[in-house]
Design a protein around this motif. Structure first.
Motif, PDB file in Angstrom:
ATOM      1  N   THR A  62       0.781  -1.113  -0.163  1.00  0.00           N
ATOM      2  CA  THR A  62      -0.036  -0.067  -0.161  1.00  0.00           C
ATOM      3  C   THR A  62       0.915   1.176   0.012  1.00  0.00           C
ATOM      4  N   ALA A  63       1.796   1.308   0.707  1.00  0.00           N
ATOM      5  CA  ALA A  63       2.889   2.400   0.811  1.00  0.00           C
ATOM      6  C   ALA A  63       3.467   2.729  -0.683  1.00  0.00           C
ATOM      7  N   LEU A  64       3.948   1.469  -1.351  1.00  0.00           N
ATOM      8  CA  LEU A  64       4.271   1.472  -2.725  1.00  0.00           C
ATOM      9  C   LEU A  64       3.458   2.463  -3.590  1.00  0.00           C
ATOM     10  N   ILE A  65       2.176   1.738  -3.593  1.00  0.00           N
ATOM     11  CA  ILE A  65       0.994   2.256  -4.556  1.00  0.00           C
ATOM     12  C   ILE A  65       0.790   3.603  -4.203  1.00  0.00           C
ATOM     13  N   ASN A  66       0.501   4.160  -2.987  1.00  0.00           N
ATOM     14  CA  ASN A  66       0.699   5.305  -2.507  1.00  0.00           C
ATOM     15  C   ASN A  66       1.722   6.326  -3.026  1.00  0.00           C
ATOM     16  N   ARG A  67       2.994   6.104  -3.096  1.00  0.00           N
ATOM     17  CA  ARG A  67       4.091   6.687  -3.573  1.00  0.00           C
ATOM     18  C   ARG A  67       3.822   6.660  -5.267  1.00  0.00           C
ATOM     19  N   CYS A  68       3.306   5.779  -5.767  1.00  0.00           N
ATOM     20  CA  CYS A  68       2.985   5.762  -7.276  1.00  0.00           C
ATOM     21  C   CYS A  68       1.999   6.792  -7.479  1.00  0.00           C
ATOM     22  N   SER A  80      -7.575  -7.675  -0.517  1.00  0.00           N
ATOM     23  CA  SER A  80      -7.954  -6.792   0.414  1.00  0.00           C
ATOM     24  C   SER A  80      -6.849  -6.125   1.194  1.00  0.00           C
ATOM     25  N   LEU A  81      -5.729  -6.726   1.115  1.00  0.00           N
ATOM     26  CA  LEU A  81      -4.539  -6.152   1.970  1.00  0.00           C
ATOM     27  C   LEU A  81      -3.944  -5.094   1.131  1.00  0.00           C
ATOM     28  N   CYS A  82      -3.884  -5.064  -0.356  1.00  0.00           N
ATOM     29  CA  CYS A  82      -3.644  -4.148  -1.077  1.00  0.00           C
ATOM     30  C   CYS A  82      -4.501  -3.826  -2.144  1.00  0.00           C
ATOM     31  N   PRO A  83      -5.536  -3.126  -1.878  1.00  0.00           N
ATOM     32  CA  PRO A  83      -6.716  -2.956  -2.671  1.00  0.00           C
ATOM     33  C   PRO A  83      -6.381  -2.299  -4.060  1.00  0.00           C
ATOM     34  N   ASP A  84      -5.419  -1.182  -3.818  1.00  0.00           N
ATOM     35  CA  ASP A  84      -5.331  -0.317  -5.196  1.00  0.00           C
ATOM     36  C   ASP A  84      -4.206  -0.830  -5.960  1.00  0.00           C
ATOM     37  N   LEU A  85      -3.603  -2.200  -5.677  1.00  0.00           N
ATOM     38  CA  LEU A  85      -2.257  -2.620  -6.519  1.00  0.00           C
ATOM     39  C   LEU A  85      -2.863  -2.884  -7.751  1.00  0.00           C
ATOM     40  N   MET A  86      -4.065  -3.697  -7.971  1.00  0.00           N
ATOM     41  CA  MET A  86      -4.381  -4.001  -9.299  1.00  0.00           C
ATOM     42  C   MET A  86      -5.009  -3.020 -10.099  1.00  0.00           C
ATOM     43  N   VAL A  87      -5.652  -1.968  -9.265  1.00  0.00           N
ATOM     44  CA  VAL A  87      -6.082  -0.637 -10.065  1.00  0.00           C
ATOM     45  C   VAL A  87      -4.845   0.081 -10.718  1.00  0.00           C
ATOM     46  N   VAL A  88      -3.784   0.153 -10.005  1.00  0.00           N
ATOM     47  CA  VAL A  88      -2.575   0.716 -10.566  1.00  0.00           C
ATOM     48  C   VAL A  88      -1.970   0.053 -11.766  1.00  0.00           C
ATOM     49  N   ALA A  89      -2.000  -1.301 -11.481  1.00  0.00           N
ATOM     50  CA  ALA A  89      -1.218  -2.217 -12.234  1.00  0.00           C
ATOM     51  C   ALA A  89      -2.183  -1.937 -13.843  1.00  0.00           C
TER      52      ALA A  89
END
Length: 697
Positions: free
Chosen positions: A421-427, A451-460
């Motif tokens: 999540t921290a990585l994705i927020n920085r992205c 659920s642990l990193c819900p924005d990962l696939m959205v950014v991908a």
């Protein structure tokens, strides 16, 4: 799952009942017993009710000209009742007292907003200026000066908790459309102030909160028909005078085109909330109703229409809802079961996939609160995102690797989710920053969930990182149907020429996909008995197979190996038909036809083998193929029958399925005949020798 059970009327509301109705009740608080509740009206009266008997046990009224301005609460340590009338006059009495004008009285130096009574911490008094005192300290000097903390802000809501034998009070204020939150730890005299991140043109309507693992979870019902979550760690560094508290969307109050205009809500457990409001549907009159929502899976669990109207207030005690309905106070019982991923998802992953139990324990590690709680206890804690943006990429990723290296630390999976999540927020903060290899490494080597990193696939999806999406689809057991559909649409939109340049895992297709070969090359195939034969030596057998299954000599895979591998990842993902079907209906017609052709191709390939299993590593199963075929045809049947390019495909599919039905029908006949023969053989004398001919018709 959650359900509403039986309901009954606790009491009438109006002049004859002694409980006022104008503007609703001032509050409903727990009484001295689990079956008791205290009702305070917006006037002069407080009433103690026994819920199971639906009768009042006591009623107290202030004298004429006085108004009770603070809800009556029970001191659970002394079994006394406490109220404030006319903002500053404190009253304390017992069950045996009848006349409030003759009970203990203390006039305070400042206006009281609310009194909160804690089972093991005693009553806590919150003043309108933000000052807080425990009741015993206040009674020592009722006229003591009370500090004004919030100046021109207005308190909208407050709540108190006991955390590690320490009273903690939280209250929300409003000023010029902005919302603020204060957290007061009484024994340490520690005050934290936060400003809530808000969306433009939206307003906070109602708040509720609960505390767990030194984390306060604050929920806010907003005017944009959504519920937002804010996490507040109690072990917080208070160097900054005011901090911005980031929000995350917990729930959208909409379902099947209907929107719930919520007025108030309560938390039932970590997965369920109840919302009171008006359900509005386009072209229809809105209806007031009580609803229960599952926040983990974003679903409406149950609802109950309230045609007589409500005051917009709801309370919840001992598995019971309390709210006004017309001119009565209604009690509705409810039950909530622990949310099950398997029950909510519906279609679980195939048995070839990793066991879901190896992922996050939904009952213990699925909460962001554990992540923040862990971070507050670790020396190598992740900095807030606002402070990490200036850090260099090398320093930033090295710090994250240090956190990941602590493999034996508690809540490890939740912490890895926080790392992602921290990585994705920085992205998001820096569009040029995208640590693709680092993200691949984490997802491939760690047991994560959506659920642990819900924005990962959205950014991908935004970055067109197809390899990462493929791995997420293969490994995450809880991907929402909306994201699964977005991946499917993206995969079908890319050309095979473009996909050939991308590094993907082709293990699921390489063993069965028809690939172009030079004439001089020889293609080998593994036969069921373990021997391999050359394709050129099996022309006659191949022709017979194709004739049996209705395929032609030029029947080949309609997509390249890269796209086939991506589509296989979609086929393996877990889903529920109810939630996936509406999204599939939005798939463009040409893409739907291409996907149907690929599913038909897989179905034919499965049917070439007796055991209907494709070779290779984790290929699609025949059940997955058939389920998606049915889903796609349900979603696009009207379009399919009108598209010229789809008519031939539907005809071939129809003939193929019809031939298979006949084939399995004949097999059933043979099976029945063999069983009958076996039965007859058991009836004969085993010592008699005979030769018989069995004719199958």
């Amino acid at each position: 799952m959650a359900a509403l059970c039986e309901s009954f009327t606790l009491c009438g509301l109006g002049p004859s009942s002694g409980v006022g109705l104008d503007g609703g009740l001032l509050a409903l608080e727990p009484g001295p017993d689990r079956d008791h509740v205290l009702l305070t009206d917006r006037g002069r009266t407080a009433t103690l009710f026994k819920v199971s008997d639906q009768k009042p046990l006591g009623c107290w009224s202030a004298k004429h000209g006085q108004i009770i301005t603070c809800p009556v609460v029970c001191n659970f340590e002394t079994h006394e009742y406490i109220a404030v009338h006319d903002d500053k006059v404190l009253r304390i009495w017992k069950n045996t007292d009848v006349n409030l004008d003759k009970v203990f009285k203390a006039t305070l130096s400042a206006d009281v907003y609310r009194i909160h009574s804690l089972p093991k911490g005693g009553p806590v008094v919150l003043f309108k200026g933000g000052g807080v005192r425990t009741l015993d300290v206040l009674l020592e000097a009722p006229q003591q000066e009370i500090e004004n903390i919030i100046s021109d802000e207005v308190i909208k809501w407050s709540e108190a908790f006991m955390e590690r034998q320490q009273p903690v009070l939280i209250f929300a204020t409003e000023k010029d459309g902005d919302s603020f939150v204060y957290v007061q730890k009484l024994k340490m005299n520690n005050l934290q102030k936060y400003k809530l991140e808000q969306q433009e043109l939206s307003k906070a309507l109602s708040f509720t909160a609960y505390i767990k693992n030194q984390i306060i979870t604050l929920l806010c019902l907003s005017s944009n028909d959504s519920v937002y979550k804010f996490l507040i760690p109690l072990q917080q560094n208070t160097e900054e005078e005011e901090q911005i508290l980031p929000r995350s969307l917990l729930l959208n109050l909409s379902v099947s085109g209907s929107v719930l205009k919520g007025t108030s809500f309560v938390v039932l457990d970590k997965d369920h909330i109840a919302v009171l409001g008006s359900l509005a549907t386009a072209g229809e009159e809105s209806k007031e109703c009580l609803t229960i929502w599952n926040t983990k899976f974003q679903t409406l669990q149950t609802s109950k229409e309230l045609p007589l109207g409500t005051s917009g207030q709801i309370w919840c005690y001992e598995k019971k809802f309390f709210f006004t309905h017309g001119k009565v106070l209604t009690v509705v019982m409810y039950k909530c079961e622990t949310s099950s991923l398997a029950a909510a998802v519906g279609k679980l992953k195939d048995s070839q996939a990793p066991d879901v139990s190896s992922f996050v324990d939904w009952n213990t590690l699925g909460d962001e609160e554990l992540v923040i709680s862990f971070q507050s206890r670790q020396s190598v804690a992740l900095k807030p995102e606002s402070r990490m943006i200036d850090a260099s990429t090398t320093v930033f990723e090295n710090e994250l690797r240090q956190v990941m290296s602590k493999g034996q630390m508690p809540d490890f999976q939740a912490t890895i989710g926080c790392v992602v999540t921290a990585l994705i927020n920085r992205c998001k903060a820096n569009p040029k920053y995208y640590p693709r290899n680092f993200l691949l490494q984490i997802v491939e080597n760690r047991d994560l969930s959506y659920s642990l990193c819900p924005d990962l696939m959205v950014v991908a999806l935004e970055k067109k990182d197809l390899h990462l999406l493929q791995i997420c689809l293969q490994r995450f057991p809880d991907i929402p149907e909306e994201i699964t559909y977005a991946c499917l649409k993206a995969f079908l939109s890319f050309s095979d020429a473009y996909l050939q340049r991308i590094d993907l895992n082709l293990e699921s297709v390489i063993c069965y996909l028809d690939i172009e070969f030079n004439n001089k090359e020889v293609k080998t195939e593994i036969i069921e008995n373990g021997f391999s034969t050359e394709l050129e030596q099996d022309i006659w057998e191949t022709k017979i197979t194709k004739k049996l299954h209705g395929t032609s000599d030029n029947e080949s895979c309609p997509v390249g190996p890269q796209k086939a591998a991506l589509l296989n990842a979609v086929l393996h993902s877990a889903y529920s038909e109810t939630f996936l079907l509406p999204h599939l209906k939005n798939l463009p017609a040409q893409q739907a036809v291409l996907f149907l052709r690929y599913l038909y191709y897989l179905y034919v390939k499965c049917s070439e083998k007796i055991n209907t299993t494709l070779p290779g590593t984790c290929p699609p199963t025949v059940n997955q193929i058939m389920d998606w075929l049915c889903l796609l045809l349900d979603a696009h049947f009207s379009v399919m029958v009108m598209l010229p390019e789809a008519k031939e495909l539907l005809s071939k599919l129809h003939k193929f399925v019809r031939a298979q039905v006949r084939f399995y029908s004949e097999l059933n006949k043979i099976e029945g005949s063999l069983r009958e023969l076996q039965r007859l053989n058991h009836q004969k004398d085993p010592h008699t020798y005979s030769v018989e001919v069995l004719e199958l018709i």
